[in-house]
Design an enzyme around this catalytic site. Structure first.
Site, mmCIF file in Angstrom:
data_model
loop_
_atom_site.group_PDB
_atom_site.id
_atom_site.type_symbol
_atom_site.label_atom_id
_atom_site.label_comp_id
_atom_site.label_asym_id
_atom_site.label_seq_id
_atom_site.Cartn_x
_atom_site.Cartn_y
_atom_site.Cartn_z
ATOM 1 N N TYR A 69 16.764 63.796 40.658
ATOM 2 C CA TYR A 69 17.001 63.884 39.204
ATOM 3 C C TYR A 69 17.824 65.114 38.798
ATOM 4 O O TYR A 69 18.201 65.241 37.627
ATOM 5 C CB TYR A 69 15.677 63.892 38.418
ATOM 6 N N HIS A 78 10.576 59.172 48.105
ATOM 7 C CA HIS A 78 11.099 58.495 46.915
ATOM 8 C C HIS A 78 11.361 57.006 47.158
ATOM 9 O O HIS A 78 11.016 56.162 46.325
ATOM 10 C CB HIS A 78 12.385 59.206 46.453
HETATM 11 N N1 LIG Z 1 9.958 56.526 41.976
HETATM 12 C C1 LIG Z 1 11.018 55.921 41.480
HETATM 13 O O1 LIG Z 1 11.803 55.304 42.197
HETATM 14 C C2 LIG Z 1 11.263 55.969 40.002
HETATM 15 C C3 LIG Z 1 12.210 55.101 39.426
HETATM 16 C C4 LIG Z 1 12.391 55.159 38.055
HETATM 17 C C5 LIG Z 1 11.652 56.045 37.284
HETATM 18 N N2 LIG Z 1 10.749 56.887 37.866
HETATM 19 C C6 LIG Z 1 9.958 57.849 37.078
HETATM 20 O O2 LIG Z 1 9.352 57.162 35.986
HETATM 21 C C7 LIG Z 1 9.690 57.802 34.774
HETATM 22 C C8 LIG Z 1 9.717 56.833 33.614
HETATM 23 O O3 LIG Z 1 10.587 55.765 33.866
HETATM 24 P P1 LIG Z 1 11.976 55.547 33.093
HETATM 25 O O4 LIG Z 1 12.469 56.840 32.610
HETATM 26 O O5 LIG Z 1 12.821 54.770 34.019
HETATM 27 O O6 LIG Z 1 11.624 54.565 31.901
HETATM 28 P P2 LIG Z 1 10.472 54.385 30.773
HETATM 29 O O7 LIG Z 1 9.532 55.529 30.777
HETATM 30 O O8 LIG Z 1 9.959 52.998 30.912
HETATM 31 O O9 LIG Z 1 11.334 54.395 29.446
HETATM 32 C C9 LIG Z 1 12.023 55.511 29.019
HETATM 33 C C10 LIG Z 1 12.923 55.085 27.859
HETATM 34 O O10 LIG Z 1 12.127 54.609 26.771
HETATM 35 C C11 LIG Z 1 12.320 55.430 25.619
HETATM 36 N N3 LIG Z 1 10.975 55.667 25.047
HETATM 37 C C12 LIG Z 1 10.019 56.488 25.539
HETATM 38 N N4 LIG Z 1 8.908 56.429 24.784
HETATM 39 C C13 LIG Z 1 9.164 55.550 23.791
HETATM 40 C C14 LIG Z 1 8.420 55.066 22.684
HETATM 41 N N5 LIG Z 1 7.160 55.472 22.489
HETATM 42 N N6 LIG Z 1 9.006 54.176 21.843
HETATM 43 C C15 LIG Z 1 10.273 53.743 22.058
HETATM 44 N N7 LIG Z 1 11.035 54.154 23.100
HETATM 45 C C16 LIG Z 1 10.486 55.057 23.958
HETATM 46 C C17 LIG Z 1 13.005 56.691 26.104
HETATM 47 O O11 LIG Z 1 13.930 57.178 25.153
HETATM 48 P P3 LIG Z 1 13.880 58.688 24.579
HETATM 49 O O12 LIG Z 1 13.882 59.624 25.751
HETATM 50 O O13 LIG Z 1 15.131 58.761 23.757
HETATM 51 O O14 LIG Z 1 12.610 58.753 23.776
HETATM 52 C C18 LIG Z 1 13.772 56.199 27.330
HETATM 53 O O15 LIG Z 1 15.007 55.657 26.956
HETATM 54 C C19 LIG Z 1 11.046 58.449 35.088
HETATM 55 O O16 LIG Z 1 11.386 59.425 34.128
HETATM 56 C C20 LIG Z 1 10.784 58.974 36.461
HETATM 57 O O17 LIG Z 1 10.030 60.169 36.394
HETATM 58 C C21 LIG Z 1 10.528 56.849 39.212
#
Ligand SMILES: NC(=O)c1ccc[n+]([C@@H]2O[C@H](COP(=O)([O-])OP(=O)(O)OC[C@H]3O[C@@H](n4cnc5c(N)ncnc54)[C@H](OP(=O)(O)O)[C@@H]3O)[C@@H](O)[C@H]2O)c1
Length: 274
Positions: free
Chosen positions: A53, A111
């Site tokens: 990241y 990862h």
């Molecule tokens: N291990 C892996 O391979 C892997 C892969 C993907 C992700 N991850 C981890 O999982 C975490 C979360 O996943 P993600 O970032 O892919 O997606 P997510 O948490 O499902 O969604 C994040 C998105 O939703 C928005 N959001 C957040 N809270 C909200 C709410 N209450 N209402 C409306 N929109 C909202 C955010 O926008 P704003 O920021 O503008 O609020 C952002 O665009 C990552 O940050 C990472 O740490 C791990």
């Protein structure tokens, strides 16, 4: 007072991990620092980053500046796909530690299960754990065949498996396997990045519980005993997501949401690494 089983979980080595954490993918520089600072102020105590990241330094800055005692914060980071192999993994861990400005990491994850080197990388993680440089070790994107393969050579069963897990990607086989072997499941992209917020079935549940789509979906995770790490850079959303544990979906509604599964994915299917 909040029931602690809703806010934290005991991992298979008896250390405690918060169930809801902040994911910090796709946030950089001052924005990343600010998001972590706000999250810590709200009460988040689990921060999920990764070498991939490119923000470990900012996450470290925010944690340092928060003034919160180190042992009250749970830091996860992950071994990058380009750093597999025993020696490379040891070196990558040192680099992450340095960027995060920490003496230890709470949870270090592989990862992705990259074919070349995942076995040697796991051995490196076991050594880091034995040397007490990390409080727990685990994996991400390990579906059942990867978990089975790992068991054939591992001395330590992963404490956590972080996978994409939502009602629309209800990976019951992985959930069951993790429960069976004592690995805590953790959901990434738990909010489908908002893509499924307009699902009429979710909107109906929002009306019934007077909660937002994010809260309904995060609560579904909690009811299943699954940790979740939603990402947001907005203070009001950080608060909204953090508050998702203080109500209960009815069991019927949890089961109903399990039925939404349609194999919908945000990220790649790890099957490509088999
Ligand atoms: N291990 C892996 O391979 C892997 C892969 C993907 C992700 N991850 C981890 O999982 C975490 C979360 O996943 P993600 O970032 O892919 O997606 P997510 O948490 O499902 O969604 C994040 C998105 O939703 C928005 N959001 C957040 N809270 C909200 C709410 N209450 N209402 C409306 N929109 C909202 C955010 O926008 P704003 O920021 O503008 O609020 C952002 O665009 C990552 O940050 C990472 O740490 C791990």
């Amino acid at each position: 007072m909040m029931d602690s089983s809703r806010t934290s979980t005991k991992l298979n080595n008896n250390i405690v991990m918060p169930l809801i954490g902040l994911g910090v993918y796709d946030m950089y520089e001052r924005e990343a620092e600010q998001a972590v600072e706000s999250a810590l102020e709200i009460g988040y105590r689990l921060i999920d980053t990764a070498s991939m990241y490119n923000n470990e330094k900012e996450i470290g800055n925010a944690i340092k500046n928060s003034g919160i005692k180190r042992d009250e914060i749970f830091i996860t980071t992950k071994l990058n796909n380009t750093d597999h192999g025993y020696d490379q993994a040891m070196k990558a861990f040192d680099e992450s530690l340095q960027k995060l400005q920490q003496d230890y990491i709470d949870l270090y994850l592989i990862h992705w299960p990259i074919k070349e080197g995942r076995k040697e990388s796991w051995k490196a993680l076991e050594k880091l754990y034995a040397d007490k440089r990390v409080r727990a070790i685990g994996v991400a994107n390990y579906t059942v065949p990867f978990l089975e393969e790992l068991k054939s050579y591992a001395s330590i069963i992963p404490a956590v498996n972080q996978i994409e897990f939502t009602p629309w990607l209800y990976q019951k086989d992985v959930l069951d396997q993790c429960k069976k072997q004592g690995t805590q499941l953790q959901s990434y992209s738990p909010l489908t990045r908002g893509i499924k917020f307009n699902d009429p079935r979710i909107i109906k549940l929002c009306k019934k519980y007077q909660r937002s789509p994010a809260q309904i979906i995060l609560n579904w995770n909690i009811q299943l005993g699954v940790s979740a790490i939603p990402k947001s850079i907005k203070v009001e959303r950080l608060q909204e997501n953090f508050d998702a544990t203080n109500f209960d979906l009815d069991l019927d509604d949890v089961i109903f949401m399990n039925s939404f599964n349609e194999g919908f994915r945000i990220c790649d299917d790890p099957i490509q690494f088999l």
